[in-house]
Design a protein around this motif. Structure first.
Motif, PDB file in Angstrom:
ATOM      1  N   ARG A 229       0.832  -1.207   0.000  1.00 41.17           N
ATOM      2  CA  ARG A 229       0.000   0.000   0.000  1.00 41.17           C
ATOM      3  C   ARG A 229       0.866   1.256   0.000  1.00 41.17           C
ATOM      4  N   ARG A 230       1.917   1.237   0.798  1.00 36.95           N
ATOM      5  CA  ARG A 230       2.794   2.406   0.821  1.00 36.95           C
ATOM      6  C   ARG A 230       3.432   2.651  -0.542  1.00 36.95           C
ATOM      7  N   PHE A 231       3.819   1.552  -1.190  1.00 35.80           N
ATOM      8  CA  PHE A 231       4.418   1.707  -2.519  1.00 35.80           C
ATOM      9  C   PHE A 231       3.411   2.291  -3.500  1.00 35.80           C
ATOM     10  N   THR A 232       2.174   1.774  -3.466  1.00 29.68           N
ATOM     11  CA  THR A 232       1.156   2.272  -4.388  1.00 29.68           C
ATOM     12  C   THR A 232       0.831   3.726  -4.102  1.00 29.68           C
ATOM     13  N   ALA A 233       0.617   4.049  -2.817  1.00 29.82           N
ATOM     14  CA  ALA A 233       0.237   5.425  -2.470  1.00 29.82           C
ATOM     15  C   ALA A 233       1.388   6.391  -2.751  1.00 29.82           C
ATOM     16  N   ASN A 234       2.599   5.999  -2.369  1.00 34.56           N
ATOM     17  CA  ASN A 234       3.739   6.888  -2.587  1.00 34.56           C
ATOM     18  C   ASN A 234       4.011   7.105  -4.064  1.00 34.56           C
ATOM     19  N   SER A 235       3.893   6.009  -4.821  1.00 36.67           N
ATOM     20  CA  SER A 235       4.133   6.141  -6.256  1.00 36.67           C
ATOM     21  C   SER A 235       3.121   7.080  -6.893  1.00 36.67           C
ATOM     22  N   ALA A 236       1.833   6.879  -6.544  1.00 36.27           N
ATOM     23  CA  ALA A 236       0.792   7.734  -7.123  1.00 36.27           C
ATOM     24  C   ALA A 236       0.962   9.177  -6.670  1.00 36.27           C
ATOM     25  N   HIS A 237       1.304   9.350  -5.396  1.00 36.87           N
ATOM     26  CA  HIS A 237       1.451  10.717  -4.888  1.00 36.87           C
ATOM     27  C   HIS A 237       2.655  11.415  -5.521  1.00 36.87           C
ATOM     28  N   GLU A 238       3.779  10.726  -5.623  1.00 39.35           N
ATOM     29  CA  GLU A 238       4.977  11.335  -6.176  1.00 39.35           C
ATOM     30  C   GLU A 238       4.835  11.642  -7.664  1.00 39.35           C
ATOM     31  N   LEU A 239       3.944  10.924  -8.329  1.00 45.93           N
ATOM     32  CA  LEU A 239       3.747  11.176  -9.759  1.00 45.93           C
ATOM     33  C   LEU A 239       2.885  12.408 -10.032  1.00 45.93           C
ATOM     34  N   ARG A 240       2.095  12.833  -9.055  1.00 41.63           N
ATOM     35  CA  ARG A 240       1.144  13.914  -9.313  1.00 41.63           C
ATOM     36  C   ARG A 240       1.856  15.210  -9.681  1.00 41.63           C
ATOM     37  N   THR A 241       2.861  15.571  -8.918  1.00 42.97           N
ATOM     38  CA  THR A 241       3.538  16.855  -9.180  1.00 42.97           C
ATOM     39  C   THR A 241       4.264  16.858 -10.521  1.00 42.97           C
ATOM     40  N   PRO A 242       5.118  15.885 -10.826  1.00 39.61           N
ATOM     41  CA  PRO A 242       5.765  15.911 -12.139  1.00 39.61           C
ATOM     42  C   PRO A 242       4.779  15.768 -13.285  1.00 39.61           C
ATOM     43  N   LEU A 243       3.719  14.999 -13.072  1.00 40.68           N
ATOM     44  CA  LEU A 243       2.721  14.876 -14.127  1.00 40.68           C
ATOM     45  C   LEU A 243       2.033  16.211 -14.383  1.00 40.68           C
ATOM     46  N   ALA A 244       1.684  16.907 -13.324  1.00 39.10           N
ATOM     47  CA  ALA A 244       1.022  18.204 -13.496  1.00 39.10           C
ATOM     48  C   ALA A 244       1.950  19.202 -14.191  1.00 39.10           C
ATOM     49  N   ALA A 245       3.235  19.201 -13.792  1.00 34.79           N
ATOM     50  CA  ALA A 245       4.185  20.118 -14.423  1.00 34.79           C
ATOM     51  C   ALA A 245       4.397  19.774 -15.890  1.00 34.79           C
ATOM     52  N   THR A 246       4.532  18.498 -16.181  1.00 34.71           N
ATOM     53  CA  THR A 246       4.731  18.075 -17.566  1.00 34.71           C
ATOM     54  C   THR A 246       3.508  18.382 -18.416  1.00 34.71           C
ATOM     55  N   LEU A 247       2.319  18.159 -17.838  1.00 35.49           N
ATOM     56  CA  LEU A 247       1.087  18.447 -18.573  1.00 35.49           C
ATOM     57  C   LEU A 247       0.973  19.935 -18.889  1.00 35.49           C
ATOM     58  N   ALA A 248       1.358  20.776 -17.916  1.00 35.69           N
ATOM     59  CA  ALA A 248       1.301  22.230 -18.164  1.00 35.69           C
ATOM     60  C   ALA A 248       2.257  22.631 -19.293  1.00 35.69           C
ATOM     61  N   GLN A 249       3.450  22.047 -19.308  1.00 35.73           N
ATOM     62  CA  GLN A 249       4.416  22.374 -20.352  1.00 35.73           C
ATOM     63  C   GLN A 249       3.936  21.887 -21.721  1.00 35.73           C
ATOM     64  N   VAL A 250       3.350  20.702 -21.760  1.00 41.73           N
ATOM     65  CA  VAL A 250       2.854  20.179 -23.034  1.00 41.73           C
ATOM     66  C   VAL A 250       1.695  21.036 -23.549  1.00 41.73           C
ATOM     67  N   GLN A 251       0.788  21.450 -22.641  1.00 39.28           N
ATOM     68  CA  GLN A 251      -0.320  22.311 -23.067  1.00 39.28           C
ATOM     69  C   GLN A 251       0.205  23.649 -23.621  1.00 39.28           C
ATOM     70  N   ARG A 252       1.233  24.181 -22.952  1.00 43.70           N
ATOM     71  CA  ARG A 252       1.826  25.434 -23.447  1.00 43.70           C
ATOM     72  C   ARG A 252       2.481  25.207 -24.809  1.00 43.70           C
ATOM     73  N   LEU A 253       3.161  24.054 -24.961  1.00 44.12           N
ATOM     74  CA  LEU A 253       3.790  23.753 -26.245  1.00 44.12           C
ATOM     75  C   LEU A 253       2.749  23.598 -27.337  1.00 44.12           C
ATOM     76  N   ARG A 254       1.625  22.964 -27.000  1.00 45.90           N
ATOM     77  CA  ARG A 254       0.580  22.772 -28.021  1.00 45.90           C
ATOM     78  C   ARG A 254       0.010  24.098 -28.490  1.00 45.90           C
ATOM     79  N   HIS A 255      -0.169  25.052 -27.550  1.00 44.90           N
ATOM     80  CA  HIS A 255      -0.725  26.354 -27.939  1.00 44.90           C
ATOM     81  C   HIS A 255       0.294  27.185 -28.736  1.00 44.90           C
ATOM     82  N   GLU A 256       1.577  27.012 -28.432  1.00 39.69           N
ATOM     83  CA  GLU A 256       2.596  27.821 -29.111  1.00 39.69           C
ATOM     84  C   GLU A 256       3.035  27.214 -30.442  1.00 39.69           C
ATOM     85  N   ALA A 257       2.795  25.921 -30.604  1.00 41.40           N
ATOM     86  CA  ALA A 257       3.242  25.263 -31.828  1.00 41.40           C
ATOM     87  C   ALA A 257       2.371  25.651 -33.001  1.00 41.40           C
ATOM     88  N   PRO A 258       2.931  25.776 -34.170  1.00 44.42           N
ATOM     89  CA  PRO A 258       2.144  26.097 -35.369  1.00 44.42           C
ATOM     90  C   PRO A 258       1.278  24.916 -35.773  1.00 44.42           C
TER      91      PRO A 258
END
Length: 447
Positions: A229-258
């Motif tokens: 359980r700790r592995f599952t919860a920690n893995s999911a929790h630790e992924l939230r921040t990098p996933l959110a940051a990566t998603l924000a960068q990809v969304q910005r790239l999509r809007h800026e890309a031709p």
């Protein structure tokens, strides 16, 4: 599967059977001893009877007239005692005999003391220097009947002893095994949400090593589950921040890309990251469902909680959600509010995702704390219904998903002691899909 055997039943039947066998053996031994004692008593009675009859017989013979034939004297009749007698002279002539006597019983030659034939017990005594001889005969059947009556009198109590012994032994064994029965109930109550050690103070010495081994197994199981359980919860929790940051960068790239392949590829990456984020959220919910803490210390109002969940989902759903709450207002149950929200949200999201296009989702809560979600759609085969509550199992629907929604619901329902029912077609319909969760209702007085 081999049927299990009840220790209590084996002890009750075994002890009762053993007692009955011992009683029968004791009765048989007592019968043999009693038969010997009866034989001695009957022999003594024959001797005493002979001593009483012989003087009377001598007086009768001496006082009778010469030449008189053999006589039967009523006063000397002993038929009521089971004896017959015969008096002879030294030539073997019969001088006196009891009524109804059969001379063949005494043989041709009189003998002193006790003798036994195939049918009678004989006793002989003489008087007047052996000139007058008395013989008494008693049927052996008379003695056998007396011994049989005595044996039956010993067996009669057994008919009353068996049922009372069964009851008494059952009560005693149940009282003696009360610690084992309590231990069994404690084990049955254990589950993924309660892996605490089981107390062994009330157990017999013979069962304590088994209980200690079970406690050690529970400790190892709890450690393994907590690690997972700790592995599952920690893995999911630790992924939230990098996933959110990566998603924000990809969304910005999509809007800026031709316009062109780069923008389409950025859109695909964004969709994949959103799916990964939703999977992370589901894994966190699953970790909470398996981690215990699903019960609340005070009853919670399910109607109020359900109203909030439906209101939040209705704002983002493209399909109407029809909510039916109980007429009595609040419905209370001992479930953690977050756990109920996760359960309700997963069921409603599944209905919105897998239901027929444009068909409303029916959400209801009854007065008896039965929570149900119904959506339209094709009938799900019975073979698939049995597997839908397993992890990463999806039905025949083409909608996106991970196959974790019903698994999370099933885990929470099991953890709070609720009953989960999945049916298709829905109740009262020719099609559709229905999920019902029957919670244990709690009293509002504890609030």
């Amino acid at each position: 599967m081999k049927a299990t055997k009840s220790l209590q039943r084996q002890l009750v039947y075994g002890l009762t059977l053993g007692m009955v066998v011992l009683w029968l053996v004791a009765t048989a031994v007592s019968g043999l001893v009693l038969r010997h004692e009866l034989d001695e008593a009957f022999d003594n009675a024959m001797q005493e009877t002979a001593q009483r009859i012989l003087p009377l017989a001598v007086m009768e013979i001496l006082n009778r007239e010469e030449g008189t034939t053999a006589q039967q004297v009523a006063s000397l009749n002993t038929q009521q005692d089971g004896f017959t007698y015969q008096v002879r002279d030294k030539q073997g002539n019969i001088l006196l005999q009891s009524q109804g006597v059969d001379t063949a019983e005494f043989g041709t030659e009189p003998t002193h003391g006790f003798t036994t034939t195939t049918t009678h017990r004989l006793y002989g005594a003489s008087a007047l220097s052996g000139t007058i001889f008395l013989q008494l005969a008693e049927p052996l059947s008379h003695r056998r009947k007396a011994a049989l009556d005595a044996a039956i009198s010993l067996l009669w109590p057994l008919a009353f002893l068996i049922p009372f012994s069964l009851l008494g032994i059952w009560l005693f064994v149940r009282f003696s095994l009360r610690g084992v029965l309590s231990y069994r109930h404690a084990i049955e109550a254990r589950g993924a949400g309660n892996l605490s050690p089981i107390h062994t103070e009330a157990l017999p010495t013979e069962i304590t090593p088994i209980a200690d081994a079970v406690n050690r197994l529970i400790v190892r199981l709890r450690s393994a589950l907590e690690t997972e359980r700790r592995f599952t919860a920690n893995s999911a929790h630790e992924l939230r921040t990098p996933l959110a940051a990566t998603l924000a960068q990809v969304q910005r790239l999509r809007h800026e890309a031709p316009e062109g392949p780069l923008q389409r590829r950025a859109a695909q990456i964004e969709a994949s990251l959103k799916e990964l984020s939703r999977l992370s959220e589901k894994l966190m919910q699953l970790a909470k469902a398996e981690g215990g803490g699903l019960l609340s210390e005070v009853p919670q109002d399910l109607a109020g909680l359900l109203g909030h969940v439906v209101h939040d989902l209705q704002r983002i759903a493209n399909i109407p959600i029809h909510l039916t709450l109980p007429s009595t207002g609040a419905v209370f149950s001992l479930i953690d509010p977050d756990a109920f929200a996760i359960l309700a949200r997963n069921l409603i999201e599944n209905a919105l995702k897998h239901g027929a296009d444009g068909s409303a989702v029916e959400v209801g809560l009854s007065d008896g704390a039965c929570f149900s979600v119904v959506n339209a759609g094709p009938i799900v085969p019975a073979s698939e219904l049995m597997q839908l509550t397993q992890r990463f199992v999806r039905g025949g629907s083409r909608a996106e998903g991970f196959g974790l929604g019903l698994a999370i619901v099933s885990t929470i329902a099991q953890g709070v002691g609720a009953e989960l029912t999945v049916v298709s077609p829905a109740t009262g319909r020719a099609e559709g899909f229905e999920v019902c969760v029957q919670f244990a209702r709690a009293s509002s007085e504890a609030v």
